[in-house]
Write a protein that holds these residues in place. Structure first.
Motif, PDB file in Angstrom:
ATOM      1  N   THR A  59     -40.929 -17.767 -31.510  1.00  0.00           N
ATOM      2  CA  THR A  59     -39.485 -17.748 -31.296  1.00  0.00           C
ATOM      3  C   THR A  59     -38.792 -17.391 -32.598  1.00  0.00           C
ATOM      4  N   ARG A  61     -35.707 -17.435 -34.917  1.00  0.00           N
ATOM      5  CA  ARG A  61     -34.486 -18.217 -35.112  1.00  0.00           C
ATOM      6  C   ARG A  61     -33.485 -17.378 -35.907  1.00  0.00           C
ATOM      7  N   GLU A 222     -30.840 -18.713 -21.626  1.00  0.00           N
ATOM      8  CA  GLU A 222     -31.312 -20.029 -21.211  1.00  0.00           C
ATOM      9  C   GLU A 222     -30.246 -21.104 -21.374  1.00  0.00           C
ATOM     10  N   TYR A 224     -26.315 -22.188 -23.703  1.00  0.00           N
ATOM     11  CA  TYR A 224     -25.268 -21.797 -24.642  1.00  0.00           C
ATOM     12  C   TYR A 224     -24.379 -22.995 -24.922  1.00  0.00           C
ATOM     13  N   SER A 231     -29.876 -20.132 -26.690  1.00  0.00           N
ATOM     14  CA  SER A 231     -31.313 -19.872 -26.640  1.00  0.00           C
ATOM     15  C   SER A 231     -31.622 -18.859 -25.554  1.00  0.00           C
ATOM     16  N   GLY A 248     -39.220 -15.847 -27.334  1.00  0.00           N
ATOM     17  CA  GLY A 248     -37.810 -16.164 -27.205  1.00  0.00           C
ATOM     18  C   GLY A 248     -37.055 -15.993 -28.505  1.00  0.00           C
ATOM     19  N   GLU A 250     -33.843 -18.032 -30.654  1.00  0.00           N
ATOM     20  CA  GLU A 250     -32.940 -19.169 -30.769  1.00  0.00           C
ATOM     21  C   GLU A 250     -31.841 -18.812 -31.760  1.00  0.00           C
ATOM     22  N   ARG A 252     -28.470 -19.908 -33.896  1.00  0.00           N
ATOM     23  CA  ARG A 252     -27.765 -21.058 -34.440  1.00  0.00           C
ATOM     24  C   ARG A 252     -26.465 -20.596 -35.093  1.00  0.00           C
TER      25      ARG A 252
END
Length: 537
Positions: A59, A61, A222, A224, A231, A248, A250, A252
């Motif tokens: 994933t 980030r 997925e 919010y 995500s 995926g 992610e 931030r």
């Protein structure tokens, strides 16, 4: 990312596609490395896991400022919102890092002899993440939505005078026809990522993207949270298998650029959506952080209102232009990235950009001569701007003071600067002089039409020139590279002489990421996001 299928394009488009080596090579490579990069860029895309260059899974980030408004592809205009929905939804045509057209949901496009009717063939076998089939009616619904004034789409400015409501039709399930108001040979760019609101959405889309963002893209929405982030998961139904390689993404949210940078340096995130060159450029390759850089057509424009004193005299506008040290502005504001500007709207990244107009440079004697010709012993004016352009405003004030021009600074909040009545009193369009940041555009017409054509929707200078208008129309209708260059030279020379706007430099674009963990993260001249080929190291 695969390269455009040039054979699928009409001959006129082959004439005007950007030519020559990759512009990325000039910024990041030299010698044999540049040639190798060019050859790699022209090669078909391959599965990173098959070449051993990366690993599937993981994933990524990513850090970014929180979006200032709703994440709605129809109305969004900020970089964060655009990046978020570009992970989920797609365009008929993508743009690569050189602004070349890349087939995405459309596999080919052709125009008729008039240049007013464009026919697009859709990719077969594409479905939305919920299993709904992509068809011509869905694409028509997307553009009908964007063209309906009641939806207040941010795309309307791009379509102005070119495509209006009712101009989209279908022929069967896989063919969409756009009938234009006038010939426009750059039209494919207006339905590409170059018009960032033009992602294809389901027919029943109702403005709830953050809750149920459904698209044909590589990832699915997925979750919010407006305060903390979002995500995304790999879309198992994605048409361009075996992409994406990540499991995926992610995202931030960070309050400011500095906090975003600290998160990258500390390892809390792996990459940034919107890297600020002045902050990330000094990092180099320190601590495993790489900074990818490209040329861009993003620009901060100093607009001078020509319909009122003191800028109703051309000599006064020219005096301001000759009072600026452009390399110093580029260094101070753009961290040295990007290209010098020459007070017209053809960035060097645009293939038709003229190369024979003498570069304007600081000339104190010329400033004094021009002011004297205008009958002025001195010049003083107010420069209006919002917080993101404060450093630029202070730099302009300091430089012009050196040549005897006094600049009073008028900082407004962004809400106030862009607020008010857009038809009569909003500061960004009605102040005597102002600074406005424009995101990178794929074609010069996206800057020329709204900014400097007579009665342009965003014509803050109130400039009007029939010769420029005619040349701009001829440029839009041109079907050969030679004709485009001819009209571009007329437009550029006219703007350079009349100076309704001052372009000191064209910004470069950067994207910082942790190269010790991931590869394939790239900068884009429009700050667009394509993570389909990002993989773990």
């Amino acid at each position: 990312m695969s390269t455009p299928d040039v054979d699928a394009l009409p001959q006129s488009w082959q004439d005007v596609l950007p030519a020559g080596p990759s512009r990325r090579g000039f910024l990041t490579l030299s010698g044999g490395g540049a040639l190798a990069a060019l050859l790699a860029a022209c090669a078909p895309s391959v599965d990173a896991t098959a070449t051993g260059s990366g690993q599937r899974g993981g994933t990524l980030r990513v850090g970014t400022p929180p979006p200032p408004t709703a994440v709605d592809p129809v109305t969004a205009y900020d970089g964060t919102s655009i990046a978020l929905y570009q992970l989920v939804a797609e365009y008929l045509i993508w743009l690569d890092e050189d602004f070349k057209l890349v087939p995405q949901l459309a596999t080919k496009w052709t125009s008729d002899a008039s240049g007013r009717k464009w026919t697009f063939t859709l990719r077969e076998g594409v479905t939305f993440s919920d299993g709904t089939k992509l068809d011509a009616d869905t694409v028509k619904a997307t553009f009908d939505r964007l063209l309906d004034p009641k939806n207040k789409s941010a795309a309307l400015s791009a379509f102005a005078t070119v495509l209006e409501a009712g101009g989209v039709s279908t022929q069967g399930d896989s063919t969409v026809v756009f009938t234009l108001e006038r010939p426009f040979s750059d039209f494919p760019y207006l339905v590409s990522a170059g018009n960032y609101n033009a992602v294809v959405l389901k027919s029943d889309y109702a403005g709830d993207f953050a809750k149920r963002g459904i698209g044909t893209g590589p990832f699915t929405f997925e979750s919010y949270n407006v305060s903390t982030g979002a995500s995304f998961a790999r879309n198992p139904k994605y048409w361009d298998t075996p992409k994406p390689y990540l499991d995926g993404v992610e995202v931030r949210f960070y309050a400011d650029d500095q906090a975003d940078l600290v998160a990258l340096q500390s390892g809390d995130i792996d990459a940034q959506f919107l890297s600020r060159p002045a902050l990330v450029e000094p990092l180099g390759s320190s601590d495993g952080i790489a900074v990818d850089k490209v040329q861009s057509t993003g620009v901060i424009v100093l607009t001078l209102r020509v319909d009122q004193a003191p800028f109703d005299r051309k000599e006064v506008r020219q005096a301001v232009a000759y009072g600026l040290d452009r390399p110093a502005i580029r260094q101070a504001i753009g961290s040295g990235l990007g290209d010098l500007g020459n007070d017209h709207l053809f960035a060097p990244l645009f293939p038709a950009a003229p190369t024979d107009i003498t570069q304007r440079a600081k000339d104190e004697a010329k400033v004094a001569e021009l002011l004297k010709t205008a009958g002025l012993e001195s010049l003083r004016f107010t420069l209006t701007f919002d917080p993101p352009n404060k450093d630029y405003a202070v730099t302009v004030q300091s430089q012009l003071k050196e040549v005897g021009i006094t600049v009073d600074l008028d900082q407004r909040s962004s809400k106030e600067f862009y607020g008010g009545d857009q038809a009569k009193d909003t500061p960004w369009l009605f102040s005597t002089a102002n600074l406005v940041g424009w995101v990178g555009r794929a074609v010069p017409s996206q800057l020329i039409i709204p900014m400097v054509k007579s009665n342009g929707i965003w014509n803050g200078s109130k400039y009007a020139n029939e010769a420029l208008d005619a040349a701009a129309d001829a440029y839009d209708a041109a079907t050969s590279d030679a004709e485009r260059r001819e009209q571009a030279e007329i437009i550029a020379k006219t703007l350079h002489e009349d100076v309704p706007i001052i372009v000191a430099f064209w910004s470069g674009a950067a994207r910082a990421y942790n190269s010790g963990k991931f590869r394939g993260v790239q900068a884009h001249p429009g700050q667009y996001v394509d993570f389909t080929t990002v993989s773990r190291v």
